[in-house]
Write an enzyme that holds these catalytic residues in place. Structure first.
Site, short mmCIF file in Angstrom:
data_model
loop_
_atom_site.label_atom_id
_atom_site.label_comp_id
_atom_site.label_asym_id
_atom_site.label_seq_id
_atom_site.Cartn_x
_atom_site.Cartn_y
_atom_site.Cartn_z
CD GLN A 337 -3.08 0.72 0.14
OE1 GLN A 337 -3.17 -0.37 -0.39
NE2 GLN A 337 -3.85 1.73 -0.21
CD GLU A 364 7.09 -26.12 10.13
OE1 GLU A 364 7.24 -26.21 11.35
OE2 GLU A 364 8.01 -26.23 9.31
CD GLU A 368 -7.48 -20.43 10.24
OE1 GLU A 368 -6.48 -21.06 9.84
OE2 GLU A 368 -7.78 -19.30 9.81
N1 CAA Z 1 3.71 -32.60 22.44
C1 CAA Z 1 3.63 -33.85 22.92
N2 CAA Z 1 2.51 -34.61 22.81
C2 CAA Z 1 1.44 -34.06 22.19
C3 CAA Z 1 1.47 -32.75 21.66
C4 CAA Z 1 2.67 -31.99 21.81
N3 CAA Z 1 2.78 -30.75 21.33
N4 CAA Z 1 0.26 -32.48 21.10
C5 CAA Z 1 -0.50 -33.59 21.27
N5 CAA Z 1 0.22 -34.55 21.94
C6 CAA Z 1 -0.24 -35.89 22.34
C7 CAA Z 1 -1.49 -35.82 23.21
O1 CAA Z 1 -1.18 -35.67 24.58
C8 CAA Z 1 -2.15 -37.15 22.93
O2 CAA Z 1 -1.50 -38.19 23.65
P1 CAA Z 1 -2.24 -38.98 24.87
O3 CAA Z 1 -3.51 -39.54 24.31
O4 CAA Z 1 -1.24 -40.00 25.28
O5 CAA Z 1 -2.48 -37.92 25.90
C9 CAA Z 1 -1.80 -37.39 21.47
O6 CAA Z 1 -0.64 -36.61 21.18
C10 CAA Z 1 -2.93 -37.00 20.53
O7 CAA Z 1 -3.16 -35.62 20.73
P2 CAA Z 1 -4.49 -34.88 20.31
O8 CAA Z 1 -5.68 -35.66 20.80
O9 CAA Z 1 -4.35 -33.48 20.74
O10 CAA Z 1 -4.43 -35.00 18.72
P3 CAA Z 1 -5.40 -34.39 17.62
O11 CAA Z 1 -5.68 -35.44 16.63
O12 CAA Z 1 -6.54 -33.66 18.26
O13 CAA Z 1 -4.43 -33.34 16.85
C11 CAA Z 1 -3.49 -31.19 16.39
C12 CAA Z 1 -3.84 -32.27 17.42
C13 CAA Z 1 -2.79 -30.12 17.22
C14 CAA Z 1 -4.66 -30.62 15.67
C15 CAA Z 1 -2.48 -31.80 15.36
O14 CAA Z 1 -3.14 -32.71 14.48
C16 CAA Z 1 -1.81 -30.71 14.52
O15 CAA Z 1 -0.84 -30.11 14.96
N6 CAA Z 1 -2.28 -30.48 13.28
C17 CAA Z 1 -1.60 -29.59 12.34
C18 CAA Z 1 -0.65 -30.37 11.48
C19 CAA Z 1 0.50 -29.53 10.99
O16 CAA Z 1 1.01 -28.66 11.68
N7 CAA Z 1 0.96 -29.83 9.79
C20 CAA Z 1 2.09 -29.17 9.26
C21 CAA Z 1 2.72 -29.98 8.18
S1 CAA Z 1 4.44 -29.73 8.02
C22 CAA Z 1 4.62 -28.29 7.20
O17 CAA Z 1 3.71 -27.56 6.95
C23 CAA Z 1 6.04 -27.94 6.90
C24 CAA Z 1 6.29 -27.06 5.75
O18 CAA Z 1 5.72 -27.18 4.69
C25 CAA Z 1 7.34 -26.08 5.90
#
Ligand code: CAA
Length: 382
Positions: A337, A364, A368
């Site tokens: 801008q 990553e 949201e």
């Molecule tokens: N550290 C340690 N353990 C963790 C954790 C963390 N940060 N987050 C979750 N966990 C554990 C939980 O405690 C749980 O374990 P228990 O059952 O033993 O307690 C287990 O993992 C499952 O956790 P959730 O029930 O929270 O899992 P979920 O299915 O609800 O998913 C989410 C959580 C945060 C939404 C996850 O799916 C997520 O981060 N999604 C986004 C994916 C992402 O970031 N993708 C990026 C791709 S790479 C990229 O983009 C790189 C690039 O191009 C440069």
């Protein structure tokens, strides 16, 4: 409380800033235009220790801390956002899990060349049906004797077309949901049944390759499993916690570039007989951009400091990534801008900053998803 850097942190910051300003920034527009992987820059950054900043020296890294990683990432991304993400993936998404969960043998063989910057690494998580829902993997790894047989396709993999090694997230059995996830180190040049698929045509970060990775009955030694079966999802989440600091830093660097360019332009551009920097409408934009980017940098440094101290930094890295990418996007839009019509043309880098900033709100973990991670921590739901 001490906001000062250590002598070593300041020295690396100065050295990387000098290198980025003199060797990377001058070719950033050409890299963007030609979509060329900055091979020679990656090798030089490797020699400087920046392809494995916080990886121990015995495994090829620089043995420094995550605060230093943030400082280096901001300086590099300010010069070229594409180079920034290549460095971030190498350090965080590949380097972190192999360093944190690998055996000594795995690290010697698969971490040393990547952390030393001789070859690139990547992390293959995302699939057509597994984006925000990272546990919904369809890529399957079935143990047969001393090998995993891997079948599936990964999408949007940063460095996927250039990487020598990859940490591959797969499922042993989709019925196990997140408990079935495992991470395997794959030598992409030596694995039969592996091929690079489509290379994406993107809006920004054009010098960073984003590829499909295809596994068809690919054989991976069972010895390349990181940790134990069942630990893969947590390893992945911990790697993303670290990676989000890298991407937030990339965003912060892009925002700082947008601010610097807009500031310089506003001082030179004369309208109504005065530089446009003398108008309050422009000054307020610059003031907001600077304040928000400095706040983002502080959030990033706090998250990095917490990681260095071994504290739980899941919420703080999500906050830093989310805030830094939101304010970087805002700064990049305001930068365009301030440049007016010139900002919309390729003659100036303002439009590139805007294209590059957008992805930081998406990869990553979308912003949201970051808000979800933050809210769950606030509510004590995790
Ligand atoms: N550290 C340690 N353990 C963790 C954790 C963390 N940060 N987050 C979750 N966990 C554990 C939980 O405690 C749980 O374990 P228990 O059952 O033993 O307690 C287990 O993992 C499952 O956790 P959730 O029930 O929270 O899992 P979920 O299915 O609800 O998913 C989410 C959580 C945060 C939404 C996850 O799916 C997520 O981060 N999604 C986004 C994916 C992402 O970031 N993708 C990026 C791709 S790479 C990229 O983009 C790189 C690039 O191009 C440069």
């Amino acid at each position: 409380m001490n906001f000062g850097l250590t002598e070593e942190q300041q020295m690396v910051k100065d050295q990387v800033t000098r290198f980025a300003e003199t060797q990377i920034k001058p070719i950033a527009a050409e890299l963007d235009k030609t979509h060329r992987h900055p091979e020679e820059i990656c090798r030089k950054l490797g020699e400087m220790g920046i392809m494995g900043v916080a990886i121990p020296t015995e495994y090829g890294g620089a043995g420094m801390d995550i605060v230093t990683y943030v400082l280096a990432m901001i300086a590099i991304s300010k010069a070229c956002a594409s180079t920034g993400v290549i460095v971030s993936v190498n350090n965080s998404l590949y380097g972190f899990p192999v360093n944190s969960f690998g055996t000594d043998e795995q690290k010697k063989r698969y971490l040393t060349p990547v952390a030393g910057g001789k070859v690139e690494g990547c992390y293959a998580l995302t699939e057509a049906g597994a984006g925000s829902d990272a546990a919904a993997l369809a890529c399957r790894a079935v143990l047969k004797g001393d090998k995993y047989i891997v079948n599936g396709t990964k999408r949007f993999i940063t460095n996927g077309n250039v990487a020598r090694y990859c940490v591959l997230a797969a499922t042993a059995d989709p019925a196990l949901a997140y408990k079935g996830v495992l991470n395997l180190i794959v030598d992409l040049k030596e694995t039969k049944g592996f091929s690079v698929g489509k290379i994406e045509e993107k809006m920004g970060i054009l010098a960073s390759g984003t590829a499909e990775l295809v596994f068809e009955d690919a054989e991976v030694p069972a010895a390349n499993l990181l940790g134990k079966p069942g630990q893969g999802f947590k390893q992945m989440m911990m790697g993303l916690d670290c990676g989000r600091i890298g991407i937030g830093s990339q965003a912060c660097g892009i925002g700082k570039a947008a601010l610097e360019d807009a500031l310089n332009y506003a001082k030179e551009r004369v309208q109504f007989g005065k530089p446009i920097s003398s108008f309050q409408a422009v000054q307020f934009k610059l003031a907001d951009m600077a304040t928000e980017l400095e706040a983002a940098e502080l959030l990033l440094l706090r998250a990095a400091w917490m990681e260095d101290k071994g504290l739980d930094y899941e919420k703080e890295s999500a906050m830093a990534k989310m805030y830094a990418s939101d304010v970087a996007m805002k700064a990049a839009i305001e930068g365009v801008q301030i440049f007016g019509g010139y900002g919309y043309c390729k003659e100036y880098p303002a439009e590139r900053h805007m294209r590059d900033a957008k992805i930081c709100q998406i990869y990553e973990g979308t912003n949201e998803i970051q808000r979800m991670v933050i809210a769950r921590k606030l509510l004590g739901a995790r």
